[in-house]
Scaffold this active site. Structure first.
Site, PDB file in Angstrom:
ATOM      1  N   GLU A   1      -7.435   2.756  -6.598  1.00  0.00           N
ATOM      2  CA  GLU A   1      -8.278   2.471  -5.437  1.00  0.00           C
ATOM      3  C   GLU A   1      -9.741   2.347  -5.858  1.00  0.00           C
ATOM      4  OE1 GLU A   1      -8.900   1.026  -2.934  1.00  0.00           O
ATOM      5  OE2 GLU A   1      -8.111   2.179  -1.231  1.00  0.00           O
TER       6      GLU A   1
ATOM      7  N   HIS B   1      -3.473   0.412  -3.465  1.00  0.00           N
ATOM      8  CA  HIS B   1      -4.218   1.118  -2.428  1.00  0.00           C
ATOM      9  C   HIS B   1      -4.859   0.099  -1.478  1.00  0.00           C
ATOM     10  CE1 HIS B   1      -3.847   4.685  -5.074  1.00  0.00           C
ATOM     11  NE2 HIS B   1      -3.918   3.763  -6.010  1.00  0.00           N
TER      12      HIS B   1
ATOM     13  N   ARG C   1      -0.041   8.903  -5.367  1.00  0.00           N
ATOM     14  CA  ARG C   1       0.380   8.390  -4.071  1.00  0.00           C
ATOM     15  C   ARG C   1       0.976   6.988  -4.178  1.00  0.00           C
ATOM     16  NH1 ARG C   1      -5.214   8.767  -4.367  1.00  0.00           N
ATOM     17  NH2 ARG C   1      -6.501   7.021  -3.620  1.00  0.00           N
TER      18      ARG C   1
ATOM     19  N   ARG D   1       0.847  -1.190   0.000  1.00  0.00           N
ATOM     20  CA  ARG D   1       0.000   0.000   0.000  1.00  0.00           C
ATOM     21  C   ARG D   1       0.887   1.247   0.000  1.00  0.00           C
ATOM     22  NH1 ARG D   1      -3.759   2.463   4.835  1.00  0.00           N
ATOM     23  NH2 ARG D   1      -4.895   3.988   3.580  1.00  0.00           N
ATOM     24  N   HIS D   2       0.421   2.307  -0.620  1.00  0.00           N
ATOM     25  CA  HIS D   2       1.166   3.557  -0.708  1.00  0.00           C
ATOM     26  C   HIS D   2       1.390   4.205   0.648  1.00  0.00           C
ATOM     27  CE1 HIS D   2      -2.441   5.909   0.161  1.00  0.00           C
ATOM     28  NE2 HIS D   2      -3.089   5.081  -0.636  1.00  0.00           N
TER      29      HIS D   2
END
Length: 218
Positions: free
Chosen positions: A86, A155, A62, A12-13
């Protein structure tokens, strides 16, 4: 002798100001904060040890920037794919929990109970995310040689949905039982002769001191 298993790491970012403020992002293209960049660098120092063969990321900044930081540490290029974005949260985008409750009374409670409703009225369900993201991941896996490992940077909701689908975990069970990935935390899946196995969940660089932020599409 069976071929060496392939592995997939799903990251995940790093954190954004919207994550920190509990604001729904969805497809909103937000930037990492200074903390998020620091998280990406700390994660990169650990993840470089996996010896990735390929890096694939969501094209939202992101995730894209997080992926670039890790890829630079690995000496690899990054490929970007919009299918790894996402979950689309529709009219919830840009709202905090209070704003969502005012506009869509009871919807967040239904989500918490495991109902896979369309976020923000016009947005996606988790089932929709799997339909668009899983083919991108399957294409990545197909390009791996035996024994190779790939990194996917995406995400929170997308990461959990894809990991559960690969491991053949029912999505409602995954939603209710797997804590969301924290910012710059990762999952690891390992191929076996009969299925993919979730071998690590919420892996994390020890230098990331901030508390993990649950992923719901923020």
């Amino acid at each position: 002798m069976s071929p060496a298993p392939r592995r997939l790491v799903i990251l995940r970012h790093g954190v954004t100001s919207h994550n920190a403020g509990g604001i729904w992002q969805g497809h909103l293209d937000t930037e990492l904060t200074a903390e998020g960049l620091a998280q990406a660098r700390a994660a990169a120092a650990v993840l470089a040890g996996y010896g990735f063969a390929r890096v694939l990321a969501s094209d939202l900044r992101r995730a894209a920037v997080t992926a670039q930081v890790v890829a630079d540490a690995c000496g690899l290029p990054v490929s970007y794919d919009a299918r790894l974005r996402e979950i689309d949260v529709g009219a919830w985008q840009g709202l905090d929990a209070a704003g969502v409750e005012a506009a869509f009374p009871g919807a967040q409670a239904r989500l918490a109970a495991g109902e896979d409703l369309a976020r923000g009225g016009s947005g996606e369900r988790v089932a929709d995310v799997i339909r668009r993201a899983r083919p991108a991941v399957d294409e990545l896996i197909a390009a791996l040689a035996p024994g190779e490992t790939a990194l996917v940077v995406t995400h929170g909701v997308c990461a959990r949905a894809v990991a559960a689908d690969l491991a053949e975990i029912d999505q409602k069970t995954a939603w209710l039982c797997l804590a969301g990935l924290g910012n710059c935390a990762w999952a690891e899946l390992t191929e076996t002769p009969v299925r993919w196995r979730l071998s690590l969940w919420n892996g994390r660089a020890s230098s990331l001191a901030s508390p993990m932020r649950e992923a719901h599409g923020y």
